[in-house]
Structure formats: C-alpha cells, structure tokens
Motif scaffolding. Structure first.
Motif, mmCIF file in Angstrom:
data_model
loop_
_atom_site.group_PDB
_atom_site.id
_atom_site.type_symbol
_atom_site.label_atom_id
_atom_site.label_comp_id
_atom_site.label_asym_id
_atom_site.label_seq_id
_atom_site.Cartn_x
_atom_site.Cartn_y
_atom_site.Cartn_z
ATOM 1 N N VAL A 128 -0.687 -1.467 2.088
ATOM 2 C CA VAL A 128 -0.326 -0.933 3.398
ATOM 3 C C VAL A 128 -1.189 0.294 3.654
ATOM 4 O O VAL A 128 -1.803 0.426 4.700
ATOM 5 C CB VAL A 128 1.181 -0.613 3.472
ATOM 6 C CG1 VAL A 128 1.518 0.120 4.763
ATOM 7 C CG2 VAL A 128 2.001 -1.900 3.363
ATOM 8 N N LEU A 129 -1.268 1.184 2.688
ATOM 9 C CA LEU A 129 -2.173 2.347 2.705
ATOM 10 C C LEU A 129 -2.670 2.577 1.285
ATOM 11 O O LEU A 129 -1.963 2.283 0.326
ATOM 12 C CB LEU A 129 -1.457 3.617 3.157
ATOM 13 C CG LEU A 129 -1.216 3.886 4.629
ATOM 14 C CD1 LEU A 129 -0.478 5.209 4.804
ATOM 15 C CD2 LEU A 129 -2.496 3.886 5.438
ATOM 16 N N ALA A 130 -3.866 3.130 1.172
ATOM 17 C CA ALA A 130 -4.384 3.556 -0.130
ATOM 18 C C ALA A 130 -5.257 4.773 0.088
ATOM 19 O O ALA A 130 -5.833 4.962 1.167
ATOM 20 C CB ALA A 130 -5.187 2.440 -0.802
ATOM 21 N N ASP A 131 -5.349 5.604 -0.945
ATOM 22 C CA ASP A 131 -6.284 6.718 -0.871
ATOM 23 C C ASP A 131 -7.439 6.470 -1.847
ATOM 24 O O ASP A 131 -7.461 5.481 -2.573
ATOM 25 C CB ASP A 131 -5.594 8.068 -1.093
ATOM 26 C CG ASP A 131 -5.067 8.278 -2.502
ATOM 27 O OD1 ASP A 131 -5.540 7.604 -3.450
ATOM 28 O OD2 ASP A 131 -4.181 9.136 -2.670
ATOM 29 N N ARG A 132 -8.392 7.358 -1.831
ATOM 30 C CA ARG A 132 -9.625 7.158 -2.599
ATOM 31 C C ARG A 132 -9.451 7.388 -4.093
ATOM 32 O O ARG A 132 -10.355 7.135 -4.864
ATOM 33 C CB ARG A 132 -10.740 8.023 -2.016
ATOM 34 C CG ARG A 132 -11.134 7.537 -0.631
ATOM 35 C CD ARG A 132 -12.150 8.420 0.059
ATOM 36 N NE ARG A 132 -12.440 7.857 1.363
ATOM 37 C CZ ARG A 132 -13.342 6.920 1.593
ATOM 38 N NH1 ARG A 132 -14.070 6.448 0.594
ATOM 39 N NH2 ARG A 132 -13.544 6.457 2.807
ATOM 40 N N ARG A 136 -1.640 3.654 -4.070
ATOM 41 C CA ARG A 136 -1.369 2.590 -3.100
ATOM 42 C C ARG A 136 0.068 2.684 -2.618
ATOM 43 O O ARG A 136 0.978 2.934 -3.402
ATOM 44 C CB ARG A 136 -1.589 1.236 -3.782
ATOM 45 C CG ARG A 136 -1.066 0.036 -3.035
ATOM 46 C CD ARG A 136 -1.153 -1.225 -3.924
ATOM 47 N NE ARG A 136 -0.484 -2.341 -3.305
ATOM 48 C CZ ARG A 136 0.786 -2.668 -3.481
ATOM 49 N NH1 ARG A 136 1.549 -1.953 -4.300
ATOM 50 N NH2 ARG A 136 1.314 -3.697 -2.861
ATOM 51 N N ILE A 137 0.243 2.482 -1.329
ATOM 52 C CA ILE A 137 1.567 2.288 -0.767
ATOM 53 C C ILE A 137 1.632 0.841 -0.314
ATOM 54 O O ILE A 137 0.781 0.370 0.440
ATOM 55 C CB ILE A 137 1.855 3.254 0.406
ATOM 56 C CG1 ILE A 137 1.953 4.687 -0.118
ATOM 57 C CG2 ILE A 137 3.128 2.856 1.145
ATOM 58 C CD1 ILE A 137 2.208 5.734 0.938
ATOM 59 N N GLY A 172 -7.017 11.765 2.332
ATOM 60 C CA GLY A 172 -6.101 12.703 1.697
ATOM 61 C C GLY A 172 -5.231 12.056 0.651
ATOM 62 O O GLY A 172 -5.024 10.843 0.661
ATOM 63 N N PRO A 173 -4.695 12.817 -0.274
ATOM 64 C CA PRO A 173 -3.869 12.209 -1.316
ATOM 65 C C PRO A 173 -2.549 11.693 -0.746
ATOM 66 O O PRO A 173 -1.921 12.326 0.086
ATOM 67 C CB PRO A 173 -3.631 13.351 -2.309
ATOM 68 C CG PRO A 173 -3.805 14.599 -1.514
ATOM 69 C CD PRO A 173 -4.811 14.275 -0.441
ATOM 70 N N ALA A 185 -10.036 0.143 -7.886
ATOM 71 C CA ALA A 185 -10.992 0.187 -6.780
ATOM 72 C C ALA A 185 -10.282 -0.228 -5.510
ATOM 73 O O ALA A 185 -9.230 -0.884 -5.548
ATOM 74 C CB ALA A 185 -12.172 -0.742 -7.051
ATOM 75 N N VAL A 186 -10.867 0.163 -4.378
ATOM 76 C CA VAL A 186 -10.395 -0.293 -3.060
ATOM 77 C C VAL A 186 -11.614 -0.810 -2.316
ATOM 78 O O VAL A 186 -12.693 -0.196 -2.359
ATOM 79 C CB VAL A 186 -9.732 0.855 -2.252
ATOM 80 C CG1 VAL A 186 -9.305 0.366 -0.865
ATOM 81 C CG2 VAL A 186 -8.542 1.441 -3.008
ATOM 82 N N ALA A 187 -11.450 -1.947 -1.646
ATOM 83 C CA ALA A 187 -12.547 -2.534 -0.877
ATOM 84 C C ALA A 187 -12.099 -2.798 0.551
ATOM 85 O O ALA A 187 -10.988 -3.277 0.791
ATOM 86 C CB ALA A 187 -13.023 -3.837 -1.516
ATOM 87 N N THR A 188 -12.962 -2.435 1.493
ATOM 88 C CA THR A 188 -12.801 -2.777 2.904
ATOM 89 C C THR A 188 -14.016 -3.633 3.273
ATOM 90 O O THR A 188 -14.924 -3.803 2.455
ATOM 91 C CB THR A 188 -12.775 -1.500 3.778
ATOM 92 O OG1 THR A 188 -14.100 -0.974 3.882
ATOM 93 C CG2 THR A 188 -11.819 -0.448 3.227
#
Length: 196
Positions: A128-132, A136-137, A172-173, A185-188
């Motif tokens: 739903v949301l993630a930061d760098r 993860r939410i 932001g955190p 990792a996060v990928a868009t």
C-alpha cells in the motif's frame, strides 16, 4: 513564549488510507495501454534481479495493484512461481504453484489446494505504501509479515521485493512495528530501490 505542541505523526491506519487513495487514483488515471506499458516496464526492471532464483512467489493483484503478470511471463526456463494460498481466513498462507483458479477465503483468486506447495527464493510483495528503507504498509492484516516470518524462521534466505506504482513509494520514514518484515528492495515502473 508558548512552545507549540509537536504535530502528531500520522498513524499507520491513516497512512494506509492515504496509500490506498493514492493507489486507486493512480490506477484509475491510466488507460489500458498505458497501464500495460508500465507493468511491462516494471518487469524489465525486476527480471534481471530474479536470475538464478528457482522459485518466485508473486500475488494475484487486486484491481488497483500493479500486476506482476508480465514478470511471471518473463521468467526463464526452469523457474517456477507460486501464489498465496489460504486454507482459511486466519491461516498463515503458503505459496502454491500457480495459476490462480479458485476463490480464496478472501474472494481473491488462489491456486487449488492440490497444487504443489513451494518454498520461494524471492517473494514479490504487494504494498500500500513503502519507504526507501524497506518499511512496508500493507492492508493491515499481517498476512505477509506472518508468512515471511514463517518462511525465514528456519533460517531460509529469502529476498523480498515490493512492487508498486510510483505514488506509493515515499521518501520519509514510515512507522515500523517489531513484527514488520522489511523489504530488501522496492520496484516501480521507473525505479529500483535497494533497501538492505
């Protein structure tokens, strides 16, 4: 002189609601061709990171979630994929070999009960949301946190990659609880962020 009270940080539930709003608005802004092109771009970013993995765990996307289908279509010879399978609503889910052909207890498609249970090397995680930093939410039920903790409980090394639209990745955190499993990792469709 009065000292102003600090502005309270948004709660996880407020952030979840905002993330769901962002995800829905972004997905609704896309026509079919643009959405397909973005999901293909995501696949091009992610597939090089899956080389050497034997089993990739993915998910059957909800309407607004970015789809991992082009990633799965691009897997190499000998690579297999699994999808979440729930015995019942309170169960820790397993990954069973795809495709998803039956309704889960949640109404989302899942593989049949007789499909082989798989132990993934890499897990593609919806967010739903993630930061760098890899926080993860999700949807707030803890399914992925429990499944990943269970998978890693035996010391099994498993890489996690969060997949999302660009608007779901924040700088932001985000708040983190002790039981939250961070992403590696996060990928868009336009970016790869190594979090570990």
């Amino acid at each position: 002189m009065a000292v102003p009270s600090p502005t309270p940080s948004p709660s996880k539930s407020d952030l979840r609601a905002e993330g769901l709003r962002r995800r829905r608005a972004y997905a609704e802004s896309l026509d079919d061709a643009t959405r397909a092109a973005l999901e293909q771009a995501l696949a091009q970013i992610v597939l090089p990171h899956l080389l050497g993995a034997r089993v990739i765990a993915a998910y059957h996307p909800l309407k607004d979630e970015i789809s991992p289908a082009p990633i799965l279509a691009g897997l190499g010879a000998g690579q297999r994929y699994g999808l979440p399978w729930f015995e019942h609503r309170d169960a820790i889910f397993l990954w069973r070999e795809g495709p998803a052909t039956e309704p889960s207890p949640w109404g989302v498609a899942q593989p049949p009960a007789e499909a082989e249970a798989l132990l993934p090397d890499i897990v593609l995680v919806p967010i739903v949301l993630a930061d760098r930093s890899g926080v993860r939410i999700g949807h707030g039920k803890g399914h992925y946190d429990r499944a990943l903790a269970n998978l890693r409980g035996g010391g099994r090394p498993v890489m996690t990659i969060g997949l999302c639209w660009p608007d779901q990745l924040v700088d932001g955190p985000l708040p983190v609880d002790p039981w939250d499993m961070r992403l590696d990792a996060v990928a868009t469709p336009g970016e790869w962020v190594a979090c570990a």
